[in-house]
Design a protein around this motif. Structure first.
Motif, mmCIF file in Angstrom:
data_model
loop_
_atom_site.group_PDB
_atom_site.id
_atom_site.type_symbol
_atom_site.label_atom_id
_atom_site.label_comp_id
_atom_site.label_asym_id
_atom_site.label_seq_id
_atom_site.Cartn_x
_atom_site.Cartn_y
_atom_site.Cartn_z
ATOM 1 N N ILE A 1 -3.287 -1.344 7.338
ATOM 2 C CA ILE A 1 -2.048 -1.130 6.594
ATOM 3 C C ILE A 1 -2.319 -1.463 5.132
ATOM 4 O O ILE A 1 -2.938 -2.488 4.833
ATOM 5 C CB ILE A 1 -0.913 -2.030 7.122
ATOM 6 N N LYS A 2 -1.862 -0.607 4.239
ATOM 7 C CA LYS A 2 -1.961 -0.874 2.806
ATOM 8 C C LYS A 2 -0.562 -1.141 2.273
ATOM 9 O O LYS A 2 0.347 -0.349 2.503
ATOM 10 C CB LYS A 2 -2.581 0.312 2.074
ATOM 11 N N ILE A 3 -0.420 -2.262 1.591
ATOM 12 C CA ILE A 3 0.861 -2.651 0.993
ATOM 13 C C ILE A 3 0.693 -2.594 -0.514
ATOM 14 O O ILE A 3 -0.313 -3.061 -1.053
ATOM 15 C CB ILE A 3 1.224 -4.094 1.396
ATOM 16 N N GLU A 4 1.687 -2.027 -1.202
ATOM 17 C CA GLU A 4 1.686 -2.005 -2.665
ATOM 18 C C GLU A 4 2.977 -2.642 -3.166
ATOM 19 O O GLU A 4 4.064 -2.314 -2.686
ATOM 20 C CB GLU A 4 1.567 -0.583 -3.193
ATOM 21 N N GLY B 1 -8.937 -8.286 5.515
ATOM 22 C CA GLY B 1 -8.514 -7.385 4.450
ATOM 23 C C GLY B 1 -8.904 -7.829 3.057
ATOM 24 O O GLY B 1 -9.679 -8.763 2.874
ATOM 25 N N LYS B 2 -8.311 -7.160 2.080
ATOM 26 C CA LYS B 2 -8.584 -7.412 0.669
ATOM 27 C C LYS B 2 -7.281 -7.285 -0.111
ATOM 28 O O LYS B 2 -6.360 -6.588 0.292
ATOM 29 C CB LYS B 2 -9.555 -6.368 0.101
ATOM 30 N N ILE B 3 -7.251 -7.955 -1.278
ATOM 31 C CA ILE B 3 -6.130 -7.841 -2.207
ATOM 32 C C ILE B 3 -6.694 -7.367 -3.535
ATOM 33 O O ILE B 3 -7.677 -7.921 -4.023
ATOM 34 C CB ILE B 3 -5.403 -9.186 -2.385
ATOM 35 N N PHE B 4 -6.062 -6.355 -4.121
ATOM 36 C CA PHE B 4 -6.475 -5.805 -5.405
ATOM 37 C C PHE B 4 -5.329 -5.952 -6.389
ATOM 38 O O PHE B 4 -4.171 -5.756 -6.024
ATOM 39 C CB PHE B 4 -6.834 -4.316 -5.276
#
Length: 112
Positions: free
Chosen positions: A59-62, A89-92
């Motif tokens: 899942i990608k959250i923005e 996961g990762k945070i950008f």
């Protein structure tokens, strides 16, 4: 302003949403994605045949936030999404030049 994008395990979405709501974040975009990192996929058996799944569902959250909330949002996502296992996961974090609310034409932090 910053755009914070996080790729997390699908079953941690509710915990992340609650953590963000608890710190005052009232909107986010959620996208179903597939990818791989250090996990490099895994083996599955379907109808007796073993095959490699190279892209794992995530899942990608923005979330668009004012600069003052960036660290709180990063901490909330990291703590809520963490399982301690590979593939958490990762945070950008990206710079946002501007935000425009389409309905009102409002711009900047007020449009968040």
């Amino acid at each position: 302003m910053k755009m914070i994008s996080a790729v997390i395990k699908h079953f941690r979405l509710d915990e992340v949403r609650k953590a963000l709501t608890d710190i005052g974040i009232h909107g986010m975009t959620v996208i179903e994605v597939k990818g791989f990192g250090r996990q490099k996929g895994h083996m599955e058996v379907y109808r007796g045949v073993e095959y490699e799944v190279k892209f794992l569902p995530k899942i990608k959250i923005e979330v668009a936030v004012p600069d003052a909330q960036v660290e709180a949002v990063i901490t909330a996502i990291a703590e809520a999404a963490k399982t301690g296992e590979i593939g958490d996961g990762k945070i950008f974090v990206y710079n946002l030049q501007d935000i425009i609310r389409i309905r009102t034409g409002e711009r900047g932090e007020g449009a968040v």
